[in-house]
Design an enzyme around this catalytic site. Sequence first.
Site, PDB file in Angstrom:
ATOM      1  N   ASN A 167       0.805  -1.225   0.000  1.00 62.57           N
ATOM      2  CA  ASN A 167       0.000   0.000   0.000  1.00 62.57           C
ATOM      3  C   ASN A 167       0.841   1.281   0.000  1.00 62.57           C
ATOM      4  O   ASN A 167       0.443   2.289  -0.560  1.00 62.57           O
ATOM      5  CB  ASN A 167      -0.988   0.012   1.174  1.00 62.57           C
ATOM      6  CG  ASN A 167      -0.319  -0.120   2.529  1.00 62.57           C
ATOM      7  OD1 ASN A 167       0.808  -0.605   2.635  1.00 62.57           O
ATOM      8  ND2 ASN A 167      -1.014   0.292   3.570  1.00 62.57           N
ATOM      9  N   GLY A 226       2.275  -5.191   7.467  1.00 61.71           N
ATOM     10  CA  GLY A 226       1.239  -5.930   6.755  1.00 61.71           C
ATOM     11  C   GLY A 226       0.170  -6.408   7.710  1.00 61.71           C
ATOM     12  O   GLY A 226      -0.038  -5.822   8.776  1.00 61.71           O
ATOM     13  N   SER A 227      -0.503  -7.480   7.348  1.00 64.89           N
ATOM     14  CA  SER A 227      -1.633  -7.959   8.136  1.00 64.89           C
ATOM     15  C   SER A 227      -1.175  -8.606   9.444  1.00 64.89           C
ATOM     16  O   SER A 227      -0.057  -9.107   9.558  1.00 64.89           O
ATOM     17  CB  SER A 227      -2.445  -8.977   7.335  1.00 64.89           C
ATOM     18  OG  SER A 227      -1.746 -10.202   7.224  1.00 64.89           O
ATOM     19  N   THR A 228      -2.076  -8.618  10.415  1.00 65.62           N
ATOM     20  CA  THR A 228      -1.778  -9.251  11.699  1.00 65.62           C
ATOM     21  C   THR A 228      -1.570 -10.751  11.531  1.00 65.62           C
ATOM     22  O   THR A 228      -0.668 -11.336  12.150  1.00 65.62           O
ATOM     23  CB  THR A 228      -2.916  -8.976  12.695  1.00 65.62           C
ATOM     24  OG1 THR A 228      -2.947  -7.570  12.971  1.00 65.62           O
ATOM     25  CG2 THR A 228      -2.722  -9.718  13.996  1.00 65.62           C
ATOM     26  N   GLY A 231       1.803 -11.254  10.180  1.00 61.72           N
ATOM     27  CA  GLY A 231       2.767 -10.877  11.214  1.00 61.72           C
ATOM     28  C   GLY A 231       2.975 -11.991  12.220  1.00 61.72           C
ATOM     29  O   GLY A 231       4.104 -12.246  12.672  1.00 61.72           O
ATOM     30  N   GLU A 248       4.623  -4.054  12.259  1.00 61.90           N
ATOM     31  CA  GLU A 248       3.558  -3.050  12.214  1.00 61.90           C
ATOM     32  C   GLU A 248       2.434  -3.702  11.443  1.00 61.90           C
ATOM     33  O   GLU A 248       2.522  -3.905  10.235  1.00 61.90           O
ATOM     34  CB  GLU A 248       4.063  -1.768  11.551  1.00 61.90           C
ATOM     35  CG  GLU A 248       3.103  -0.598  11.735  1.00 61.90           C
ATOM     36  CD  GLU A 248       2.114  -0.483  10.600  1.00 61.90           C
ATOM     37  OE1 GLU A 248       0.954  -0.911  10.806  1.00 61.90           O
ATOM     38  OE2 GLU A 248       2.483   0.017   9.538  1.00 61.90           O
ATOM     39  N   CYS A 282      -3.201   1.087   7.159  1.00 62.20           N
ATOM     40  CA  CYS A 282      -3.315   0.337   8.412  1.00 62.20           C
ATOM     41  C   CYS A 282      -3.902   1.180   9.530  1.00 62.20           C
ATOM     42  O   CYS A 282      -4.557   0.664  10.435  1.00 62.20           O
ATOM     43  CB  CYS A 282      -1.948  -0.211   8.818  1.00 62.20           C
ATOM     44  SG  CYS A 282      -0.660   1.046   8.891  1.00 62.20           S
ATOM     45  N   GLU A 461       8.746   2.396  14.655  1.00 63.17           N
ATOM     46  CA  GLU A 461       9.515   2.922  13.533  1.00 63.17           C
ATOM     47  C   GLU A 461       9.465   4.441  13.614  1.00 63.17           C
ATOM     48  O   GLU A 461       8.627   5.012  14.311  1.00 63.17           O
ATOM     49  CB  GLU A 461       8.959   2.411  12.205  1.00 63.17           C
ATOM     50  CG  GLU A 461       9.092   0.906  12.063  1.00 63.17           C
ATOM     51  CD  GLU A 461       8.564   0.365  10.743  1.00 63.17           C
ATOM     52  OE1 GLU A 461       9.296  -0.383  10.089  1.00 63.17           O
ATOM     53  OE2 GLU A 461       7.411   0.681  10.396  1.00 63.17           O
TER      54      GLU A 461
END
Length: 484
Positions: A167, A226-228, A231, A248, A282, A461
Amino acid sequence: MADLKVDLTAPNGRKITLPTGLFINNEFVKATSGEKITSINPTNEEAICDVEAASADDVDKAVKAARAALNHESWRDLSGTDKGALMHKLADLVEAEKDTLATIETWDNGKPYGDSLFDINEVTTTLRYYAGWADKIHGHTIPTNPKKFAYTVRHPIGVCGQIIPWNFPLAMAAWKLDAFIYPVSRQPDRQGWFPPGVINILNGHGKDAGHAIAAHLDIDKVAFTGSTATGKLIMKTASVNMKNITLETGGKSPLLVFEDADLEQAAKWSQFGIFGNSGQICTSTSRVLVHESVYDKFVELFKEAIKMLNKVGDPFEEGTFQGPQVTKAQYDKILSYVDVAKSEGATLAAGGVPYKGVGQGKGYFIEPTVFTNVKSDMTIYREEIFGPFVAISSFKTEDEAVAMANDSTYGLASAVFTQNIARAHRVADRIESGMCWINSSQDSDPRVPFGGVKQSGIGRELGEAGLAAYTSEKSIHVNLGTRL
């Protein structure tokens, strides 16, 4: 290699010579497996070009190059000041190529061209910010007793694998410190440039290249956005050698509108906070919680803001606010939530259907979708949809608003709209999120830490806090006289 580039003409007329190879050890190379990834233009569903797709073997080559660079004097012994100068040079090159980079971003991703230019500015700003830090990372001396001198030094954490999301690929790469962007239409002279192996860039599928990065025994750190769900897999896989990790991941960020808020501003910021980047952010404030006394008025102002500000259209056309979703899979997933929401009793107030007003009616466009009368046990209240899709609920009291905001497995961002400064700070402090905006949404700055709590990630970050994840601290004790 001559066959690892393609000449393209973008929809805005810009001509681009695009490298299609994997960038390993300062060279573009073919993928070992011969596999490729086809980039699809989400505006018209047509193929743009094919690029090489990295396998585990390619990841291993890149890791070997990075390890060699880490230990080679050309990088190891280069001063922080000189490393900072290289980062400034990279920022200058990115800025010089901003129109080309923004064109590629919009063509491949579907985000409005103006947004892509904004992302490029974020890349250069971030690179320059951290270039300034390059010669300011130091240890400390620690007083203990007269017969000992103790001090600390900071070392690079090692070889880092950075997994970048689709994204915001350019901006997120810059955020992750070591994953720099290599200019696509011209290459600088090798003299005075990053030594071979310092930067390696791999196109690849998550199940192949991403898994190989997380599993590789000679990678010291992995950072992922990215997605949980992904992750969690990376976290599990990275445990094979106890890699340092920064994650993240997902979010279902609440935006709270109190009865004393400037409702017109709250409505406009809410529109920006959920429909920006086609809802593919996100931190999108996708749960809007409004005090019951102003609920109906807010909903009307919000719908007016959509009509006034939310132009859906070709991302290369001036004035477009919302482009297409990035892929057909994402498009189908978002639309599937419409029937789910209806079946659970939510009220469709706007959108909920494909948008066919671009070109020949193709492309992954969705009308901005608004559901009202959403209850906290509904699917659209709890799950991250990642699209132009907002759920609006009501609350009675401040305590109820905070409880509703915190009723989520996620904790990435939040927003509070009120003109009561005491309430603003009080509520911001009580909401369980890594970030909170007061009377705005989606604010970000390279100097300010970014990250979440709960299942929205681990670590930070940006800002000085972002540096901690990329260095390790060593303590050194010097005996000044104690004898046995």
